[in-house]
Design a protein around this motif. Structure first.
Motif, PDB file in Angstrom:
ATOM      1  N   PHE A 131       6.083  -2.018  18.753  1.00 42.65           N
ATOM      2  CA  PHE A 131       5.487  -1.924  17.427  1.00 42.65           C
ATOM      3  C   PHE A 131       6.287  -2.748  16.412  1.00 42.65           C
ATOM      4  O   PHE A 131       7.442  -3.111  16.650  1.00 42.65           O
ATOM      5  CB  PHE A 131       5.400  -0.464  16.965  1.00 42.65           C
ATOM      6  N   ASN A 132       5.640  -3.038  15.275  1.00 48.94           N
ATOM      7  CA  ASN A 132       6.263  -3.779  14.179  1.00 48.94           C
ATOM      8  C   ASN A 132       6.475  -2.871  12.970  1.00 48.94           C
ATOM      9  O   ASN A 132       5.600  -2.078  12.618  1.00 48.94           O
ATOM     10  CB  ASN A 132       5.377  -4.953  13.739  1.00 48.94           C
ATOM     11  N   VAL A 133       7.634  -2.997  12.348  1.00 44.37           N
ATOM     12  CA  VAL A 133       7.953  -2.253  11.128  1.00 44.37           C
ATOM     13  C   VAL A 133       8.293  -3.248  10.023  1.00 44.37           C
ATOM     14  O   VAL A 133       9.138  -4.129  10.220  1.00 44.37           O
ATOM     15  CB  VAL A 133       9.161  -1.314  11.329  1.00 44.37           C
ATOM     16  N   LEU A 134       7.649  -3.125   8.876  1.00 49.79           N
ATOM     17  CA  LEU A 134       8.025  -3.920   7.714  1.00 49.79           C
ATOM     18  C   LEU A 134       9.128  -3.186   6.956  1.00 49.79           C
ATOM     19  O   LEU A 134       8.954  -2.033   6.551  1.00 49.79           O
ATOM     20  CB  LEU A 134       6.837  -4.132   6.773  1.00 49.79           C
ATOM     21  N   ILE A 135      10.262  -3.850   6.773  1.00 51.01           N
ATOM     22  CA  ILE A 135      11.336  -3.308   5.947  1.00 51.01           C
ATOM     23  C   ILE A 135      11.275  -4.027   4.606  1.00 51.01           C
ATOM     24  O   ILE A 135      11.454  -5.240   4.536  1.00 51.01           O
ATOM     25  CB  ILE A 135      12.704  -3.505   6.620  1.00 51.01           C
ATOM     26  N   SER A 136      10.994  -3.274   3.564  1.00 53.59           N
ATOM     27  CA  SER A 136      10.867  -3.846   2.219  1.00 53.59           C
ATOM     28  C   SER A 136      11.961  -3.271   1.338  1.00 53.59           C
ATOM     29  O   SER A 136      12.023  -2.060   1.120  1.00 53.59           O
ATOM     30  CB  SER A 136       9.487  -3.520   1.634  1.00 53.59           C
ATOM     31  N   MET A 154      11.615  -8.044   5.757  1.00 54.37           N
ATOM     32  CA  MET A 154      12.040  -8.208   7.131  1.00 54.37           C
ATOM     33  C   MET A 154      11.072  -7.459   8.060  1.00 54.37           C
ATOM     34  O   MET A 154      10.696  -6.323   7.775  1.00 54.37           O
ATOM     35  CB  MET A 154      13.461  -7.645   7.296  1.00 54.37           C
ATOM     36  N   VAL A 155      10.656  -8.103   9.133  1.00 53.83           N
ATOM     37  CA  VAL A 155       9.835  -7.436  10.145  1.00 53.83           C
ATOM     38  C   VAL A 155      10.735  -7.111  11.334  1.00 53.83           C
ATOM     39  O   VAL A 155      11.357  -8.007  11.917  1.00 53.83           O
ATOM     40  CB  VAL A 155       8.664  -8.318  10.606  1.00 53.83           C
ATOM     41  N   ASN A 218       2.689  -1.986  12.022  1.00 49.69           N
ATOM     42  CA  ASN A 218       2.338  -0.600  12.321  1.00 49.69           C
ATOM     43  C   ASN A 218       2.900   0.394  11.315  1.00 49.69           C
ATOM     44  O   ASN A 218       2.252   1.384  10.974  1.00 49.69           O
ATOM     45  CB  ASN A 218       2.817  -0.234  13.724  1.00 49.69           C
ATOM     46  N   TYR A 219       4.125   0.138  10.855  1.00 48.96           N
ATOM     47  CA  TYR A 219       4.781   1.077   9.946  1.00 48.96           C
ATOM     48  C   TYR A 219       5.523   0.300   8.844  1.00 48.96           C
ATOM     49  O   TYR A 219       5.858  -0.866   9.018  1.00 48.96           O
ATOM     50  CB  TYR A 219       5.805   1.953  10.693  1.00 48.96           C
ATOM     51  N   THR A 220       5.757   0.987   7.724  1.00 51.92           N
ATOM     52  CA  THR A 220       6.568   0.393   6.667  1.00 51.92           C
ATOM     53  C   THR A 220       7.780   1.278   6.405  1.00 51.92           C
ATOM     54  O   THR A 220       7.765   2.490   6.650  1.00 51.92           O
ATOM     55  CB  THR A 220       5.777   0.230   5.356  1.00 51.92           C
TER      56      THR A 220
END
Length: 399
Positions: A131-136, A154-155, A218-220
């Motif tokens: 899965f992919n997580v966006l880190i903002s 950052m992904v 998928n998630y943030t």
């Protein structure tokens, strides 16, 4: 902590010069005020309506860009201006207005809520499905529910089967086409720095990154300055390896911090200063992005150790209200149990999209500013590396 708030907060201010004789709200009556014609119109209308309802009428003058409004303000053509507090950093980033915070003051301020549309696109099983997580990383100072620029984008691509984490960073000044859902209030389809997407919420940043890289997130995971200091201190500090030639002892955001070539142990404030620094490096934001990746890798290395994992509940309690994520409690618990049972040593891989500097029109500013024009070959490579990790391969195998 794992429930994203239904609403975010936008704060709007009427600002005057520090030397102004206007000290309180009633002093604004009959004076002139500058607003932006096409930017932050909702906030401007709200604050002026509140003043009108209080019997305070102002002469409104609209401007086509932030710089045009600021010039008229400092030239004395308008007595005051309306700004969104999330735009302060945009203003002080302009060299001519670097001292905006010290030579102005707020006479009247109000806040209003905007719907938070960020939702998870959950995978079926978080311990077996990549899965992919966006880190903002938000630069807001007004509280965690306040919208602000996304200064870290950052992904993190995680493949629990192969034990691989790929960190793909997008520099804050990357010049992109903005994407958002209806009602987010962003400049849909217009070109701007990606950092400005955070002003309209994490969902706008997510949608824009998905469009840029051609991937599904998928998630943030939204973090603020306090997140870094609290996490790093909670795990007893982290180690970062500084390459020869990148020693530094003049960090702007961490006075007294110095790093030497080799392994450096950093506490929370030091890690934050290291992750924020760009002026000390000739590569500027490119090196800052690399430092941010180093800090995150140091955190991952620490929190996946058995001693830390078994105390995760206590650590997460200590970080309450410093971050939010669309990942559920059950999914976080499943990952913790998976880590405890497998004692997996994650392999960390890194990549950063790149480009060339230019001065171009930015939709949120209504004016030209420094941007990084994407090198599309690096964007394609980023997408290929992410897809490689999702497919169970190594990103390092992608040229």
């Amino acid at each position: 902590m794992t429930n994203v708030a239904k609403h975010s907060k936008n704060t709007i201010s009427v600002v005057v010069k520090e030397s102004s004789d206007m000290k309180k709200k009633t002093d604004l009556a009959g004076r002139s005020v500058g607003t932006l014609a096409n930017i932050n119109t909702t906030g401007s209308k709200k604050i002026l309506k509140e003043l009108t309802n209080s019997g305070i009428s102002m002469e409104q003058k609209e401007f086509g860009s932030m710089t045009e409004m600021l010039e008229s303000f400092y030239n004395g053509e308008v007595d005051s201006i309306v700004i969104s507090e999330s735009s302060r950093s945009q203003i002080t980033d302009i060299e001519a207005y670097a001292n905006f915070d010290s030579n102005t003051r707020v006479v009247y301020q109000t806040s209003y809520k905007v719907e938070n549309t960020d939702k998870a696109n959950a995978v079926s099983n978080i311990t077996t499905t990549p899965f992919n997580v966006l880190i903002s990383g938000s630069d807001t100072r007004g509280g965690f529910d306040e919208n602000g620029r996304s200064d870290v984008i950052m992904v993190a691509t995680l493949n629990p089967k192969t034990g691989t984490i790929l960190l793909t960073s997008v520099p804050r000044d990357f010049y992109v086409t903005t994407a958002c859902d209806a009602g987010d209030g962003c400049m849909e389809g217009q070109l701007d720095k990606i950092t400005h997407t955070g002003i309209h919420g994490t969902n706008t940043t997510k949608r824009t990154v998905e469009k840029l890289l051609g991937i599904e997130i998928n998630y943030t995971f939204k973090v603020g300055f306090d997140t870094v200091t609290d996490i790093v201190d909670a795990v007893g500090g982290i180690d970062v390896n500084v390459e020869p030639g990148y020693e530094c002892n003049n960090f702007m955001h961490a006075p007294g911090l110095s790093v030497h070539a080799g392994v450096n142990h950093l506490n929370g404030e030091q890690a934050l200063g290291y992750a924020r620094e760009r002026y000390a490096y000739s590569e500027g934001d490119r090196q800052r992005t690399k430092n941010q990746q180093q800090v995150l890798m140091g955190i991952v290395d620490k929190i996946t150790s058995p001693a830390i994992v078994t105390n995760y509940a206590q650590i997460m309690d200590s970080m309450s209200n410093t971050f939010s994520t669309t990942m559920s409690n059950d999914e976080i618990s499943s990952l913790i149990k998976y880590q405890l049972n497998s004692n997996l040593k994650w392999k960390m891989e890194q990549y950063m999209v790149n480009g060339t500097g230019d001065t171009l029109m930015c939709a949120e500013l209504g004016d030209a500013a420094y941007v990084m024009v994407p090198d599309q070959s690096t964007v394609t490579t980023a997408k290929n590396k992410i897809n490689a990790v999702l497919a169970g391969k190594s990103a390092d195998d992608v040229e």
